[in-house]
Design an enzyme around this catalytic site. Sequence first.
Site, PDB file in Angstrom:
ATOM      1  N   SER A 124       3.312   0.802  -9.185  1.00 50.67           N
ATOM      2  CA  SER A 124       4.713   1.208  -9.163  1.00 50.67           C
ATOM      3  C   SER A 124       4.874   2.716  -9.338  1.00 50.67           C
ATOM      4  O   SER A 124       5.964   3.238  -9.150  1.00 50.67           O
ATOM      5  CB  SER A 124       5.472   0.504 -10.297  1.00 50.67           C
ATOM      6  OG  SER A 124       4.932   0.859 -11.559  1.00 50.67           O
ATOM      7  N   HIS A 145       4.508  -3.520  -3.397  1.00 53.85           N
ATOM      8  CA  HIS A 145       5.100  -3.386  -4.724  1.00 53.85           C
ATOM      9  C   HIS A 145       6.155  -4.458  -4.965  1.00 53.85           C
ATOM     10  O   HIS A 145       7.270  -4.382  -4.458  1.00 53.85           O
ATOM     11  CB  HIS A 145       5.715  -1.992  -4.893  1.00 53.85           C
ATOM     12  CG  HIS A 145       6.322  -1.776  -6.247  1.00 53.85           C
ATOM     13  ND1 HIS A 145       7.424  -0.980  -6.439  1.00 53.85           N
ATOM     14  CD2 HIS A 145       5.981  -2.266  -7.471  1.00 53.85           C
ATOM     15  CE1 HIS A 145       7.745  -0.987  -7.720  1.00 53.85           C
ATOM     16  NE2 HIS A 145       6.878  -1.750  -8.361  1.00 53.85           N
ATOM     17  N   GLU A 157       8.511  -3.521  -1.872  1.00 54.07           N
ATOM     18  CA  GLU A 157       8.340  -2.237  -1.192  1.00 54.07           C
ATOM     19  C   GLU A 157       6.954  -2.220  -0.538  1.00 54.07           C
ATOM     20  O   GLU A 157       5.940  -2.373  -1.229  1.00 54.07           O
ATOM     21  CB  GLU A 157       8.454  -1.082  -2.180  1.00 54.07           C
ATOM     22  CG  GLU A 157       9.853  -0.883  -2.735  1.00 54.07           C
ATOM     23  CD  GLU A 157       9.931   0.231  -3.769  1.00 54.07           C
ATOM     24  OE1 GLU A 157      10.889   1.009  -3.734  1.00 54.07           O
ATOM     25  OE2 GLU A 157       9.018   0.315  -4.631  1.00 54.07           O
ATOM     26  N   ASN A 195      12.195   3.382  -8.011  1.00 51.49           N
ATOM     27  CA  ASN A 195      11.958   4.144  -9.235  1.00 51.49           C
ATOM     28  C   ASN A 195      12.324   5.611  -9.090  1.00 51.49           C
ATOM     29  O   ASN A 195      12.496   6.309 -10.090  1.00 51.49           O
ATOM     30  CB  ASN A 195      10.502   4.003  -9.678  1.00 51.49           C
ATOM     31  CG  ASN A 195      10.251   2.700 -10.399  1.00 51.49           C
ATOM     32  OD1 ASN A 195      11.142   2.168 -11.057  1.00 51.49           O
ATOM     33  ND2 ASN A 195       9.053   2.163 -10.266  1.00 51.49           N
TER      34      ASN A 195
END
Length: 507
Positions: A124, A145, A157, A195
């Site tokens: 991540s 991900h 992802e 993120n």
Amino acid sequence: MMAALDTAVAVGVVGAGAMGGGIAQVAAAAGHPVVLFDAREGAAEQAVTKLRGVFATLAAKGRMSAEAAEAAGSRLSAAATLAALAPAGLVVEAVVEDLAVKQGLFRDLEALVADGAILATNTSSLSVTAIGAALARPGRLAGLHFFNPAPLMPLVEVVSGLGTDAAVAETLFDTAKAWGKTPVHAASTPGFIVNRVARPYYAEAIRLLEEGAADSATIDALFREAGGFRMGPFELMDMIGHDVNFAVTRSVWSAFFHDPRFTPSLTQQELVAAGFLGRKSGRGFYDYREGAARPAARTADGPAPARITLHGTCAMAASLAARLDAQGVAFARADADDGRVATVDGVAVFVTDGRTAAERAVALGTPAVAVVDTAFDPATAGRLAFATAHSCPAGGGEAVAGLLAAAGIAPTPVADSPGLVVMRTVAMLANEAADAVHRGVCAASSADTAMRLGTNYPRGPLAWADALGVATVAEVLGNLAAFYGEDRYRLSPFLRLRAITGRGCHD
């Protein structure tokens, strides 16, 4: 044309923790034989036993048939050694976030699996490019991900490093889709999509708290009841854990060479230093210890205004009119050439454009000015932030509170801060998503999909910018930058160009 991996292809999963076990569950439920390995003795066997129990529970609750649950459980097996993953056509790792560890693991896997096997990392925070650089054939590796918990969270992802073959990324994309997930493509940059784009949700809230604009309970309530978010930023950080959230922020900030857009918070650093990590430690922004009372959001009282005049046809003015009508509250209509949405007992009320109420008062040459925040849906918002200029006559705040209360909205006074709460945060989220698109990290549609599904935002940031008007978002950011004098609020070229040309983010 690319296609998903056939369900006859075995999937190897390295790491039997919560994430690895979740990925194994998803792959087995989709029909693949799954081999689970963990370096900790007995961990893989325990995970397989647990997952079979999960399938049995799902069947008992009617979420899958007994036959499907039995079949999914039978497809799971534990490996005693890494070499047992050699027959896998796809191997996904979910081990510790350490570059050297992941590189070493994939070097070992590359020597074991067939030439056509795909290798995937669930990292991540680490560079997929850097992980792949350890391989003789980096093209076979990509990021896959998942979000925790993997069986429930729909987003995946699919991250391409510089060396990733396009065919590998497409196969993983199609495979994730076949597994019932919603995949998005992303380039290997710090934080990928979610993120990275999510950082302002936390950062702007903490800044507002540090500046004394409002307390954490009030800010959280505004995000829920005005912004439409499921959780406010402070309660979300407490749930994630400040050690985890702060580490991600530091990682993104460092990876972007200390770009001020991602500067970590001293307040959160202090929480981590104190061991106040949130729910798991009993204290964070809130106190979770037995007997502790949860603070209430601040709500103002205001008498019914003597005179209300609404101006213009913007969403806020239209919603106020409809809500006042529904409450049987009388109001007048008039035109105003200064952009105000209402005049209440002599106070001019504006939707924030990123300037403080004090700045608006100076620009207008009148002291009686207030600003209100934006909302996900002004027609249904249960709460709205407002601020008055310091020069506003006594009773001005009460008049604005009375207006909002008369419309069935909980009036929430905050200090006179630029952009207030929801508007400044949405503008910053949109700006970060726009910059990701501008720099080729992802498509605009992928940015919105990722933030809706990966963080449960009520609307994708770029779709929100389109709803507010890209020019409005650009104006808010420009005024924030002028107020603070910081590069943190610089406008993405993606938004700037669309504001100039009148195009939306998805045009």
